[in-house]
Motif scaffolding. Structure first.
Motif, PDB file in Angstrom:
ATOM      1  N   TYR A 163      25.123  63.036  53.232  1.00  0.00           N
ATOM      2  CA  TYR A 163      25.159  64.395  52.695  1.00  0.00           C
ATOM      3  C   TYR A 163      26.585  64.861  52.439  1.00  0.00           C
ATOM      4  CZ  TYR A 163      20.218  65.391  52.588  1.00  0.00           C
ATOM      5  OH  TYR A 163      18.883  65.395  52.250  1.00  0.00           O
ATOM      6  N   ALA A 218      18.537  53.068  48.046  1.00  0.00           N
ATOM      7  CA  ALA A 218      17.949  54.406  47.894  1.00  0.00           C
ATOM      8  C   ALA A 218      19.037  55.479  47.882  1.00  0.00           C
ATOM      9  CB  ALA A 218      16.950  54.681  49.013  1.00  0.00           C
ATOM     10  N   GLN A 219      20.028  55.343  48.765  1.00  0.00           N
ATOM     11  CA  GLN A 219      21.127  56.309  48.798  1.00  0.00           C
ATOM     12  C   GLN A 219      21.921  56.263  47.492  1.00  0.00           C
ATOM     13  OE1 GLN A 219      23.047  55.000  52.425  1.00  0.00           O
ATOM     14  NE2 GLN A 219      22.131  56.686  53.611  1.00  0.00           N
ATOM     15  N   ARG A 248      27.086  63.578  49.071  1.00  0.00           N
ATOM     16  CA  ARG A 248      26.300  64.369  48.109  1.00  0.00           C
ATOM     17  C   ARG A 248      26.986  65.715  47.856  1.00  0.00           C
ATOM     18  NH1 ARG A 248      20.081  64.774  48.726  1.00  0.00           N
ATOM     19  NH2 ARG A 248      20.355  65.262  46.516  1.00  0.00           N
ATOM     20  N   GLN A 252      23.509  69.436  42.187  1.00  0.00           N
ATOM     21  CA  GLN A 252      22.890  69.879  43.425  1.00  0.00           C
ATOM     22  C   GLN A 252      23.685  71.065  43.970  1.00  0.00           C
ATOM     23  OE1 GLN A 252      19.956  68.396  44.530  1.00  0.00           O
ATOM     24  NE2 GLN A 252      20.187  67.392  42.539  1.00  0.00           N
ATOM     25  N   GLU A 267      22.944  59.912  57.909  1.00  0.00           N
ATOM     26  CA  GLU A 267      22.467  61.034  57.097  1.00  0.00           C
ATOM     27  C   GLU A 267      23.574  62.065  56.877  1.00  0.00           C
ATOM     28  OE1 GLU A 267      19.033  64.472  57.006  1.00  0.00           O
ATOM     29  OE2 GLU A 267      18.719  62.712  58.244  1.00  0.00           O
ATOM     30  N   GLN A 305      21.580  60.058  40.729  1.00  0.00           N
ATOM     31  CA  GLN A 305      20.821  61.217  40.236  1.00  0.00           C
ATOM     32  C   GLN A 305      21.646  62.493  40.379  1.00  0.00           C
ATOM     33  OE1 GLN A 305      17.175  61.201  42.496  1.00  0.00           O
ATOM     34  NE2 GLN A 305      16.372  59.415  41.441  1.00  0.00           N
ATOM     35  N   ASP A 306      22.348  62.620  41.500  1.00  0.00           N
ATOM     36  CA  ASP A 306      23.182  63.806  41.721  1.00  0.00           C
ATOM     37  C   ASP A 306      24.308  63.905  40.695  1.00  0.00           C
ATOM     38  OD1 ASP A 306      21.583  64.375  43.913  1.00  0.00           O
ATOM     39  OD2 ASP A 306      23.139  63.950  45.410  1.00  0.00           O
ATOM     40  N   ASP A 361      20.846  55.368  44.566  1.00  0.00           N
ATOM     41  CA  ASP A 361      20.023  55.968  43.514  1.00  0.00           C
ATOM     42  C   ASP A 361      20.112  57.494  43.553  1.00  0.00           C
ATOM     43  OD1 ASP A 361      19.231  53.477  42.604  1.00  0.00           O
ATOM     44  OD2 ASP A 361      17.272  53.544  43.612  1.00  0.00           O
ATOM     45  N   ILE A 362      20.119  58.059  44.746  1.00  0.00           N
ATOM     46  CA  ILE A 362      20.208  59.522  44.875  1.00  0.00           C
ATOM     47  C   ILE A 362      21.579  60.010  44.411  1.00  0.00           C
ATOM     48  CG2 ILE A 362      20.281  61.426  46.547  1.00  0.00           C
ATOM     49  CD1 ILE A 362      18.038  59.860  48.084  1.00  0.00           C
TER      50      ILE A 362
END
Length: 103
Positions: A11, A46-47, A14, A59, A7, A53-54, A49-50
């Motif tokens: 991040y 899933a990561q 991200r 963000q 995680e 999106q970012d 995809d995020i």
């Protein structure tokens, strides 16, 4: 199928992606920089995809950075954020301000 990264590491990425939006202009050099790295990381679907999106929806870099609980991830963020900020040949004032505040 990759299980993904921690995680904190996720991040960190991200937060790096959020930096490309910091100056309000996303350049092809910045996108290539991110894509070159992200394609070599074992992100889960899933990561990934995020992250995608970012790339489309900015963000808050401070919010993303707040989730980093690993010192190595923080160190890597600063190295990548600086490299990313220079990859388009323009180290914008906003990018410099964000890096300075986070340090």
């Amino acid at each position: 199928m990759p299980l993904g990264i921690s995680e904190s590491r996720f991040y960190m990425w991200r937060a790096v992606v959020a930096m490309i939006h910091a100056d309000g202009v996303v350049t092809p050099h910045e996108l290539a920089f991110i894509n070159d790295y992200v394609n070599d990381i074992e992100l889960s679907h899933a990561q990934m995809d995020i992250i995608k999106q970012d790339l489309q929806t900015p963000q808050d870099v401070y919010e993303m950075f707040a989730h980093l609980d690993n010192n190595e991830d923080k160190k890597d963020f600063f190295a990548l954020a600086r490299a990313l900020s220079w990859c388009d040949g323009d180290f914008a004032q906003q990018e410099a301000h964000i890096i300075e505040r986070l340090e």
